[in-house]
Design an enzyme around this catalytic site. Structure first.
Site, PDB file in Angstrom:
ATOM      1  CG  ASN A  11      34.702  37.511  49.397  1.00 15.79           C
ATOM      2  OD1 ASN A  11      33.631  38.055  49.304  1.00 15.79           O
ATOM      3  ND2 ASN A  11      35.916  38.159  49.615  1.00 15.79           N
ATOM      4  CD1 TRP A  12      30.185  33.809  46.197  1.00 11.93           C
ATOM      5  CD2 TRP A  12      27.937  34.279  46.257  1.00 11.93           C
ATOM      6  NE1 TRP A  12      29.238  32.567  46.488  1.00 11.93           N
ATOM      7  CE2 TRP A  12      27.983  32.988  46.603  1.00 11.93           C
ATOM      8  CE3 TRP A  12      26.705  34.793  46.300  1.00 11.93           C
ATOM      9  CZ2 TRP A  12      26.979  31.960  46.602  1.00 11.93           C
ATOM     10  CZ3 TRP A  12      25.439  34.085  46.312  1.00 11.93           C
ATOM     11  CH2 TRP A  12      25.598  32.767  46.584  1.00 11.93           C
ATOM     12  CE  LYS A  13      37.424  38.648  46.636  1.00  8.77           C
ATOM     13  NZ  LYS A  13      38.688  38.972  46.047  1.00  8.77           N
ATOM     14  CG  HIS A  97      38.520  40.815  51.786  1.00 11.17           C
ATOM     15  ND1 HIS A  97      38.993  41.563  50.834  1.00 11.17           N
ATOM     16  CD2 HIS A  97      38.312  39.651  51.484  1.00 11.17           C
ATOM     17  CE1 HIS A  97      39.418  40.572  49.824  1.00 11.17           C
ATOM     18  NE2 HIS A  97      38.896  39.679  50.281  1.00 11.17           N
ATOM     19  CD  GLU A  99      39.195  42.487  47.204  1.00 14.19           C
ATOM     20  OE1 GLU A  99      37.865  42.361  47.216  1.00 14.19           O
ATOM     21  OE2 GLU A  99      39.761  41.648  46.544  1.00 14.19           O
ATOM     22  CD  GLU A 169      41.353  36.437  51.651  1.00 15.10           C
ATOM     23  OE1 GLU A 169      41.021  35.437  51.081  1.00 15.10           O
ATOM     24  OE2 GLU A 169      40.715  37.281  52.042  1.00 15.10           O
ATOM     25  N   GLY A 175      43.045  37.386  43.635  1.00  9.42           N
ATOM     26  CA  GLY A 175      42.634  37.892  42.285  1.00  9.42           C
ATOM     27  C   GLY A 175      43.464  37.974  41.185  1.00  9.42           C
ATOM     28  CB  SER A 214      44.798  32.756  42.882  1.00 12.58           C
ATOM     29  OG  SER A 214      44.658  34.148  42.895  1.00 12.58           O
ATOM     30  N   GLY A 235      37.672  33.408  46.390  1.00 15.58           N
ATOM     31  CA  GLY A 235      36.860  34.664  45.684  1.00 15.58           C
ATOM     32  C   GLY A 235      36.318  34.065  44.151  1.00 15.58           C
ATOM     33  N   GLY A 236      37.353  34.331  43.421  1.00 14.28           N
ATOM     34  CA  GLY A 236      37.028  34.067  42.029  1.00 14.28           C
ATOM     35  C   GLY A 236      36.464  32.489  41.546  1.00 14.28           C
TER      36      GLY A 236
HETATM   37  P1  PGA Z   1      40.365  35.369  45.001  1.00 18.62           P
HETATM   38  O1  PGA Z   1      39.904  36.012  46.252  1.00 18.62           O
HETATM   39  O2  PGA Z   1      40.101  33.861  45.293  1.00 18.62           O
HETATM   40  O3  PGA Z   1      39.532  35.729  43.786  1.00 18.62           O
HETATM   41  O4  PGA Z   1      41.790  35.637  45.075  1.00 18.62           O
HETATM   42  C1  PGA Z   1      39.846  35.715  47.714  1.00 18.62           C
HETATM   43  C2  PGA Z   1      39.601  36.697  48.318  1.00 18.62           C
HETATM   44  O5  PGA Z   1      39.693  37.982  48.288  1.00 18.62           O
HETATM   45  O6  PGA Z   1      38.887  36.251  49.674  1.00 18.62           O
END
Ligand code: PGA
Length: 258
Positions: A11-13, A97, A99, A169, A175, A214, A235-236
């Protein structure tokens, strides 16, 4: 026994530029060889999708949108329909998601409608569910997660839900560098699978349940080794070829039974 193929999703956000997304896509393409025993999907920002689709077309790597409208078309300024994603060769889309639930105030019911739109276009939705730190502390984790899943069950039924994937998640782990332990993840994944089994045992056993929050090359192996964890939403650690490959290598190892 039903074997669930591991899935590693990036997930490149809201990160990168056309140029960096292009080199990330090309880098992954050369690093992940054909014939792998696990699936790889990337979720670039909408505006990078056409370029990523062009890069990955015809390859073993798949791509999807980070969100989708709950409507099929019309006067919904700024929204992107499932049909538009389909036209770009997307096979996947994220739904709910945390967010988007948080910043976009997406309710369980809205997320369920998005999930249904995705199915309507033959896209595979990844339903993201998870509790906040406060909800975990007050022992509400299972109730929260089940209410997020139940809204989708009400909208599309268990057969519809089974066409997608669920990503657990925990909001407190996204994050933040705080990862759920493999045991904490397994506990929730087992809860999800056993509750789905009450609705339909075969769908429950087939459905892939990803962990996200994470997740990286250092913890992926422990997480993916758990019996009910079928991969990760990253994500990250999906933003560089090196970091993402560190996760993919664990999936590769496990998919070969090593
Ligand atoms: P993260 O994000 O690996 O940076 O914690 C995961 C996500 O939100 O899909």
């Amino acid at each position: 026994m039903l074997v669930r193929k591991l899935l590693v999703a990036g997930n490149w956000k809201m990160n990168g530029s056309i140029q960096s997304a292009s080199s990330l896509a090309s880098g992954l393409l050369s690093a992940i060889r054909d014939g792998i025993g696990y699936d790889v999907v990337v979720f670039p920002p909408f505006v990078h999708l056409p370029m990523v689709a062009h890069r990955l077309q015809g390859s073993h790597l798949q791509w999807g949108g980070q969100n989708v409208s709950a409507h099929s078309k019309g006067a919904f300024t700024s929204e992107i329909s499932a049909g538009m994603l389909k036209e770009l060769g997307c096979q996947w889309v994220l739904a709910g998601h945390s967010e988007c639930r948080h910043y976009g105030q997406e309710s369980n019911e809205l997320v369920a409608k998005k999930f249904a739109q995705a199915l309507g276009q033959g896209l595979m939705p990844v339903l993201c569910v998870g509790e906040t730190y406060e909800q975990r502390e007050s022992a509400e984790t299972e109730a929260i997660i089940w209410s997020q899943i139940d809204a989708v069950l009400t909208e599309v039924g268990v057969a519809g839900l089974g066409q997608g994937v669920i990503a657990y998640e925990p909001v407190w782990a996204i994050g933040t560098g705080l990862t759920a332990t493999a045991e904490q993840a397994q506990e929730v994944h087992q809860f999800i699978r056993s509750h789905l089994a009450v609705k339909d045992d075969i769908i429950a056993r087939r459905m892939r349940l990803l962990y996200g929050g994470s997740c990286n090359g250092s913890n992926a192996e422990a997480l993916f080794s758990m019996p009910d964890v079928d991969g990760g939403l990253i994500g990250g650690a999906s933003l560089t070829v090196e970091d993402f490959m560190a996760v993919c290598q664990k999936a590769d190892k496990l998919s070969k039974g090593e």
